[in-house]
Design a protein around this motif. Structure first.
Motif, PDB file in Angstrom:
ATOM      1  N   ALA A 111     -14.159 -21.389  23.590  1.00  0.00           N
ATOM      2  CA  ALA A 111     -15.340 -22.141  23.155  1.00  0.00           C
ATOM      3  C   ALA A 111     -14.953 -23.173  22.098  1.00  0.00           C
ATOM      4  CB  ALA A 111     -16.424 -21.196  22.636  1.00  0.00           C
ATOM      5  N   PRO A 112     -14.275 -22.780  20.991  1.00  0.00           N
ATOM      6  CA  PRO A 112     -13.864 -23.791  20.017  1.00  0.00           C
ATOM      7  C   PRO A 112     -12.799 -24.740  20.554  1.00  0.00           C
ATOM      8  CG  PRO A 112     -12.949 -21.642  19.439  1.00  0.00           C
ATOM      9  CD  PRO A 112     -13.934 -21.414  20.547  1.00  0.00           C
ATOM     10  N   THR A 113     -11.920 -24.248  21.433  1.00  0.00           N
ATOM     11  CA  THR A 113     -10.864 -25.103  21.976  1.00  0.00           C
ATOM     12  C   THR A 113     -11.462 -26.216  22.838  1.00  0.00           C
ATOM     13  OG1 THR A 113      -9.316 -23.232  21.969  1.00  0.00           O
ATOM     14  CG2 THR A 113      -8.725 -25.147  23.309  1.00  0.00           C
ATOM     15  N   ILE A 114     -12.449 -25.879  23.657  1.00  0.00           N
ATOM     16  CA  ILE A 114     -13.098 -26.887  24.504  1.00  0.00           C
ATOM     17  C   ILE A 114     -13.798 -27.934  23.649  1.00  0.00           C
ATOM     18  CG2 ILE A 114     -14.980 -27.267  26.152  1.00  0.00           C
ATOM     19  CD1 ILE A 114     -14.242 -24.553  27.410  1.00  0.00           C
ATOM     20  N   LEU A 115     -14.549 -27.499  22.647  1.00  0.00           N
ATOM     21  CA  LEU A 115     -15.258 -28.452  21.791  1.00  0.00           C
ATOM     22  C   LEU A 115     -14.288 -29.359  21.045  1.00  0.00           C
ATOM     23  CD1 LEU A 115     -18.214 -26.332  20.329  1.00  0.00           C
ATOM     24  CD2 LEU A 115     -18.316 -28.111  22.085  1.00  0.00           C
ATOM     25  N   GLU A 116     -13.218 -28.806  20.493  1.00  0.00           N
ATOM     26  CA  GLU A 116     -12.264 -29.655  19.770  1.00  0.00           C
ATOM     27  C   GLU A 116     -11.496 -30.570  20.704  1.00  0.00           C
ATOM     28  OE1 GLU A 116     -11.596 -27.517  15.529  1.00  0.00           O
ATOM     29  OE2 GLU A 116      -9.848 -27.716  16.845  1.00  0.00           O
ATOM     30  N   SER A 117     -11.287 -30.141  21.950  1.00  0.00           N
ATOM     31  CA  SER A 117     -10.637 -31.032  22.915  1.00  0.00           C
ATOM     32  C   SER A 117     -11.525 -32.216  23.258  1.00  0.00           C
ATOM     33  CB  SER A 117     -10.272 -30.260  24.187  1.00  0.00           C
ATOM     34  OG  SER A 117     -11.421 -29.973  24.972  1.00  0.00           O
ATOM     35  N   LEU A 118     -12.854 -32.055  23.110  1.00  0.00           N
ATOM     36  CA  LEU A 118     -13.802 -33.153  23.343  1.00  0.00           C
ATOM     37  C   LEU A 118     -13.925 -34.078  22.131  1.00  0.00           C
ATOM     38  CD1 LEU A 118     -16.709 -31.229  25.124  1.00  0.00           C
ATOM     39  CD2 LEU A 118     -15.269 -32.992  26.155  1.00  0.00           C
ATOM     40  N   GLY A 119     -13.318 -33.687  21.018  1.00  0.00           N
ATOM     41  CA  GLY A 119     -13.379 -34.515  19.820  1.00  0.00           C
ATOM     42  C   GLY A 119     -14.209 -33.948  18.698  1.00  0.00           C
ATOM     43  N   ARG A 146     -12.949 -22.105  13.609  1.00  0.00           N
ATOM     44  CA  ARG A 146     -13.424 -20.785  14.061  1.00  0.00           C
ATOM     45  C   ARG A 146     -14.833 -20.892  14.625  1.00  0.00           C
ATOM     46  NH1 ARG A 146     -10.924 -16.224  11.316  1.00  0.00           N
ATOM     47  NH2 ARG A 146     -12.976 -15.263  11.166  1.00  0.00           N
ATOM     48  N   TYR A 147     -15.057 -20.189  15.742  1.00  0.00           N
ATOM     49  CA  TYR A 147     -16.336 -20.253  16.453  1.00  0.00           C
ATOM     50  C   TYR A 147     -16.608 -18.862  17.006  1.00  0.00           C
ATOM     51  CZ  TYR A 147     -19.811 -22.298  19.717  1.00  0.00           C
ATOM     52  OH  TYR A 147     -20.945 -22.641  20.406  1.00  0.00           O
ATOM     53  N   GLY A 148     -17.584 -18.149  16.442  1.00  0.00           N
ATOM     54  CA  GLY A 148     -17.787 -16.759  16.837  1.00  0.00           C
ATOM     55  C   GLY A 148     -16.553 -15.953  16.475  1.00  0.00           C
ATOM     56  N   PHE A 149     -16.000 -15.254  17.455  1.00  0.00           N
ATOM     57  CA  PHE A 149     -14.743 -14.537  17.250  1.00  0.00           C
ATOM     58  C   PHE A 149     -13.542 -15.377  17.697  1.00  0.00           C
ATOM     59  CE2 PHE A 149     -17.767 -10.987  17.474  1.00  0.00           C
ATOM     60  CZ  PHE A 149     -17.363 -10.237  16.384  1.00  0.00           C
ATOM     61  N   GLY A 150     -13.797 -16.604  18.121  1.00  0.00           N
ATOM     62  CA  GLY A 150     -12.743 -17.433  18.660  1.00  0.00           C
ATOM     63  C   GLY A 150     -12.111 -18.358  17.638  1.00  0.00           C
ATOM     64  N   VAL A 151     -10.877 -18.761  17.930  1.00  0.00           N
ATOM     65  CA  VAL A 151     -10.131 -19.711  17.103  1.00  0.00           C
ATOM     66  C   VAL A 151      -9.613 -20.820  18.016  1.00  0.00           C
ATOM     67  CG1 VAL A 151      -8.103 -20.054  15.650  1.00  0.00           C
ATOM     68  CG2 VAL A 151      -9.450 -17.965  15.430  1.00  0.00           C
ATOM     69  N   SER A 152      -9.828 -22.059  17.629  1.00  0.00           N
ATOM     70  CA  SER A 152      -9.377 -23.181  18.451  1.00  0.00           C
ATOM     71  C   SER A 152      -7.854 -23.194  18.559  1.00  0.00           C
ATOM     72  CB  SER A 152      -9.859 -24.501  17.858  1.00  0.00           C
ATOM     73  OG  SER A 152      -9.266 -25.590  18.547  1.00  0.00           O
ATOM     74  N   LEU A 153      -7.364 -23.360  19.777  1.00  0.00           N
ATOM     75  CA  LEU A 153      -5.917 -23.437  20.001  1.00  0.00           C
ATOM     76  C   LEU A 153      -5.358 -24.789  19.586  1.00  0.00           C
ATOM     77  CD1 LEU A 153      -5.733 -21.579  23.435  1.00  0.00           C
ATOM     78  CD2 LEU A 153      -5.293 -20.669  21.150  1.00  0.00           C
ATOM     79  N   TYR A 154      -6.227 -25.719  19.181  1.00  0.00           N
ATOM     80  CA  TYR A 154      -5.765 -26.989  18.611  1.00  0.00           C
ATOM     81  C   TYR A 154      -5.332 -26.805  17.157  1.00  0.00           C
ATOM     82  CZ  TYR A 154      -6.949 -30.128  22.437  1.00  0.00           C
ATOM     83  OH  TYR A 154      -6.961 -30.789  23.646  1.00  0.00           O
ATOM     84  N   SER A 155      -5.618 -25.656  16.596  1.00  0.00           N
ATOM     85  CA  SER A 155      -5.282 -25.400  15.201  1.00  0.00           C
ATOM     86  C   SER A 155      -4.051 -24.500  15.108  1.00  0.00           C
ATOM     87  CB  SER A 155      -6.455 -24.724  14.487  1.00  0.00           C
ATOM     88  OG  SER A 155      -6.570 -23.375  14.907  1.00  0.00           O
TER      89      SER A 155
END
Length: 531
Positions: free
Chosen positions: A475-483, A490-499
């Motif tokens: 979820a955070p990875t998709i949003l950060e990939s969109l800009g 951090r988003y919920g229990f998720g962490v963006s793989l861009y970080s």
């Protein structure tokens, strides 16, 4: 002494004959019908010639034999078809509506057991001959005991009964407690934590059914797309995403990937509609809709399966196209009228419909279109006869291999079509496997993980290799990939793989993380979140 010797000989012969029957008869479904039919024919002739001379006890014995074989085959078919080794997944699925899959599985079961009926009729003369040397009670007892021993042995080997017992007896009464894991690892999603990009890019998200790191020769186009674009992995090779608790089937993995929160229920008897709404959780569709996106969700199967429609309609999806309302849509064009298996439309039809939707959708505001495929669904996929890739034989394995090859080519062609359109340059395509394949074909001798591919993303991540991650991180990875920019990534229990932030899997390890996630079923904070 002679009578005793003959009795022992007959009893031993019957025992081994029945053992052979119990061990071999499940595989008769792989024998061509024309090889079984002669025995069936001779059995029918035997009945017609001897029907007046056959006793009621003979037919009673045959009925008992058929019933015990039916139980044996039901057990073997269930183990072959369903992931019974995963109690959490089975129990979660059992409490959900299953839509068109019921009729499919009934058909598959009938095709699996019908050869046994044919073979049993063909062996009636032999059964009558054997029963002349042993009493009804003795023969039935031997058969029943043998059936019981073999079935118990199979269950003990393939089904974790203790885990089923634990789950069923520990979910009826739940004492909620304060969860330090939730408090430390869950990040609330709100407007203050998310920064919207100036340039809003379109999103096409494709959730591919059971698409994992199959051998390259089966999905060559997907390997090519991964190598030419962004793909996160755990060891430098293709894919690397792991299934975790609360992300194990299509419904739960879709929720995890779009909300950063696993779908774990507190009670087996819990109201699935209220839980599927997940009213206090924010999905990426909620975020996109607030920022002016039009969100469309497209799948060929029935969206009532596992309450998928309830979740989507309560989390930012403006229009849901699924099996029921697509029936009217496909009648508009003859080329779409392909509907010859029960659970839904083939993926080729789905991609054609998606192209038509995109032609209209792309002319308005920013959009997201999510496609959920189905052709590669367990136990051995739904092979589309229109595929260019033809199976080498009618075996389940060859049919599934051809289905995988077809799925790989079709998505490659769809991606190329999108890139050739005017809206293609401003559209990101994300391809994710929804979860690991639940069947048993082609799953041996490799480390399994489902795929992820980001095409035409707005930015390049610093690190794509040697990462450990799960569904909640997308979820955070998709949003950060969109800009988008997300506070602390951090988003919920998720962490963006861009970080460079550690994901939960990297912090806890697989076993510990699953244990912590499963414990959320008794967490007051988690239960409040999903109410």
């Amino acid at each position: 002494m002679k009578i005793l010797k003959e009795t022992c000989l007959v009893t031993t012969s019957i025992f081994f004959a029945m053992l052979v029957v119990f061990c071999c008869i499940p595989y008769t479904h792989t024998v061509p019908f024309y090889l079984l039919f002669p025995s069936f024919f001779f059995g029918i002739v035997f009945i017609l010639k001897n029907v007046r001379h056959l006793s009621k006890s003979f037919f009673l014995f045959c009925s008992i034999v058929l019933f015990l074989l039916f139980l044996r085959l039901t057990l073997l078919w269930s183990i072959r078809t369903f992931p019974l080794e995963n109690p959490e997944q089975v129990l979660l699925t059992l409490q959900m509506p299953v839509g068109g899959f019921i009729s499919y599985f009934v058909k598959d079961f009938i095709l699996y057991i019908y050869p046994v009926v044919i073979l049993l009729v063909g062996t009636l003369p032999l059964i009558k001959k054997i029963r002349e040397h042993i009493s009804d009670i003795a023969s039935i007892t031997i058969f029943f005991v043998l059936s019981l021993v073999i079935n118990i042995s199979t269950i003990a080997q393939d089904i974790p009964i203790d885990r089923y017992y634990y789950l069923l007896n520990n979910k009826e009464s739940v004492t909620l407690y304060h969860s330090h894991f939730f408090e430390n690892e869950y990040s609330v999603v709100n407007e203050e934590n998310i920064t919207v990009p100036e340039d809003k890019r379109n999103l096409i998200l494709i959730l591919m059914e059971s698409m994992e790191n199959w051998p390259r020769e089966l999905i060559p186009e997907l390997y090519q797309l991964a190598e030419q674009n962004i793909s996160f992995s755990n060891n430098g090779t293709f894919s690397g995403s792991f299934d975790i608790a609360g992300s194990i089937n299509t419904m739960s993995s879709t929720i995890s990937k779009t909300t950063g929160t696993p779908y774990i229920q507190a009670k087996i008897t819990q109201d699935t509609i209220s839980w599927a709404k997940m009213s206090h959780i924010v999905s990426i569709y909620d975020v996109l809709k607030k920022d002016g996106y039009k969100n469309i969700f497209l799948q060929g199967s029935n969206a009532s399966f596992a309450r998928t429609n309830v979740f989507l309609e309560n989390h930012g999806i403006d229009k849901l196209f699924e099996k029921e309302n697509l029936l009217d849509f496909v009648n508009m064009a003859e080329k779409f009228k392909v509907f010859d298996f029960n659970p839904g439309f083939y993926d080729q039809t789905l991609y054609s419909i998606a192209q038509n939707i995109l032609d209209t959708l792309s002319s308005s505001r920013p959009f997201s279109l999510t496609l959920s495929t189905i052709d590669t669904h367990y136990p051995y996929g739904f092979y589309d006869a229109r595929c260019l890739e033809k199976p080498l034989s009618d075996s389940e394995e060859d049919l599934f291999k051809a289905t995988l090859k077809c799925a790989s080519r079709q998505i490659y062609e769809f991606v190329n079509w999108v890139n050739q359109q005017k809206f293609g340059t401003n559209t990101e395509i994300v391809i994710l496997g929804d979860h690991l394949f639940m069947g048993h074909l082609l799953t041996q001798n490799r480390t399994r993980s489902w795929i992820n591919i980001f095409i035409n993303a707005s930015k390049i991540p610093n690190q794509t290799k040697n990462r450990l991650f799960t569904s909640v991180d997308f979820a955070p990875t998709i949003l950060e990939s969109l800009g988008y920019s997300i506070k602390n990534h951090r988003y919920g229990f998720g962490v963006s793989l861009y970080s460079q932030e550690k994901t939960l899997l990297e912090k806890y390890g697989y076993s510990s993380l699953n244990s912590e996630l499963n414990s959320l079923s008794k967490s007051k904070e988690y239960n409040d979140l999903l109410r």
